[in-house]
Design an enzyme around this catalytic site. Structure first.
Site, short mmCIF file in Angstrom:
data_model
loop_
_atom_site.label_atom_id
_atom_site.label_comp_id
_atom_site.label_asym_id
_atom_site.label_seq_id
_atom_site.Cartn_x
_atom_site.Cartn_y
_atom_site.Cartn_z
N GLU A 196 4.50 -5.11 7.50
CA GLU A 196 3.61 -4.22 8.20
C GLU A 196 4.08 -3.74 9.73
OE1 GLU A 196 2.38 -6.25 6.38
OE2 GLU A 196 0.92 -5.60 4.86
N GLU A 220 -0.74 -9.34 -0.33
CA GLU A 220 -2.03 -9.55 0.08
C GLU A 220 -2.85 -9.80 -1.36
OE1 GLU A 220 -2.12 -6.49 2.76
OE2 GLU A 220 -2.35 -7.72 4.43
N GLY A 252 0.57 -5.01 1.11
CA GLY A 252 -0.47 -5.05 0.05
C GLY A 252 -0.25 -5.80 -0.92
N ALA A 269 0.84 -1.20 -0.04
CA ALA A 269 -0.07 -0.02 -0.02
C ALA A 269 1.07 1.16 -0.12
CB ALA A 269 -0.76 0.02 1.20
#
Ligand code: DAK
Length: 258
Positions: free
Chosen positions: A131, A111, A108, A63
């Site tokens: 993260e 993911e 992300g 992200a």
């Protein structure tokens, strides 16, 4: 669309995240466009999708940290929902989605690849959930999908330590189905997508639904899910042709998605 490219080759759709200067990091615009592109895919003609990133360095490096760094609690929730909605859309997309992971798949990005049905990667791919080093938890399903895919022990090691793994280890732990030299990755992804697209589309879709739904319930319920989807294939033109071709000892004359 500025940050997502779409191309259709025969029955295969190719979605490319195209923000190479930021290693294809997921900002709000990328997430919005990703949502839009999946909504626009013509399910009458596309039978499998390949999802990849632009360039030879990164699938998706996570992200967008710059965008996330200034979010308020409400904005953080909204950003999380935007990502989760599109990842879930991909996971439940009626046709198979193959992630062709061409480099970094971090946070992300890891993911996103896990919301796809199948992952293959290039030999320079790197997977990880960094993260906790940024002071947050994985937020686009990382704690859930990684544990389901590679088991809780290895997932916990990766998530708690924020240590990345390379392609060979991703293969060893079952996160990816195959590893290819970078130059061959897209050809291999397209070959696999083409093979999937050559099979009876209604049956392939039913298989995806059966596996996804069946994994959420106990075995007694899961086999009922399968029975119902199996039943629905009968009297489709493709079931009739598929079985007729076998009995007549000839090749199927192209499945019609009917
Ligand atoms: N976000 C924004 N920009 C990024 C980025 C990212 N994740 N990753 C790379 N970039 C940008 C860099 O800032 C740099 O931009 P410029 O400085 O050139 O403008 C450019 O891409 C090239 O990166 P580097 O210069 O760093 O390239 P290197 O080869 O040296 O290093 C790297 C590559 C991938 C090792 C490094 O860039 C890196 O460590 N990137 C960050 C990886 C990362 O930590 N990813 C996880 C992000 S956190 C949630 C929802 C979602 C999430 C969490 C919660 N909720 C709903 C609760 C998700 C979180 C994440 O994904």
């Amino acid at each position: 669309m500025e940050m997502i490219k779409f191309e259709q080759r025969d029955h295969v759709g190719i979605v490319t995240i195209d923000r190479p200067k930021a290693l294809n990091a997921l900002n709000s615009q990328v997430l919005d466009e990703l949502n839009e592109v999946f909504d626009s895919i013509d399910l009458n003609t596309v039978r499998a999708v390949v999802l990849t990133g632009s360039g030879e360095k990164s699938f998706v490096a996570g992200a967008d940290i710059g965008e996330m760094s200034n979010l308020s609690v409400e904005e953080g929730e909204a950003f999380g929902k935007k990502g989760n909605d599109v990842f879930r859309k991909i996971e439940l997309f009626p046709i198979p989605v193959i992630a062709a992971v061409n480099g970094f798949a971090l946070g992300g990005g890891c993911e996103l690849s896990m919301s796809c049905d199948i992952r293959i990667c290039s030999d320079n791919a790197v997977f990880g959930q960094p993260e906790v080093g940024l002071g947050i938890t994985p937020g686009f399903g990382g704690t859930q999908r990684l544990a389901r895919l590679i088991g809780p022990g290895k997932a916990k090691e990766m998530i708690y330590s924020a240590k990345n793994i390379k392609a060979d280890e991703a293969y060893r732990v079952g996160l990816v189905n195959n590893v290819y030299p970078q130059a061959e990755l897209m050809d291999e992804a397209l070959k696999l997508a083409g093979k999937i697209a050559s099979n009876a589309p209604i049956a392939v879709r039913a298989c995806k639904e059966a596996i996804n739904e069946g994994l959420q319930v106990d075995m007694d319920k899961a086999i009922v899910v399968e029975e119902k989807l199996f039943g629905k294939c009968f009297k489709t033109e493709d079931q009739i042709e598929g079985m007729k071709a076998f009995l007549e000892k000839r090749k199927v004359e192209g499945f019609k998605n009917k």
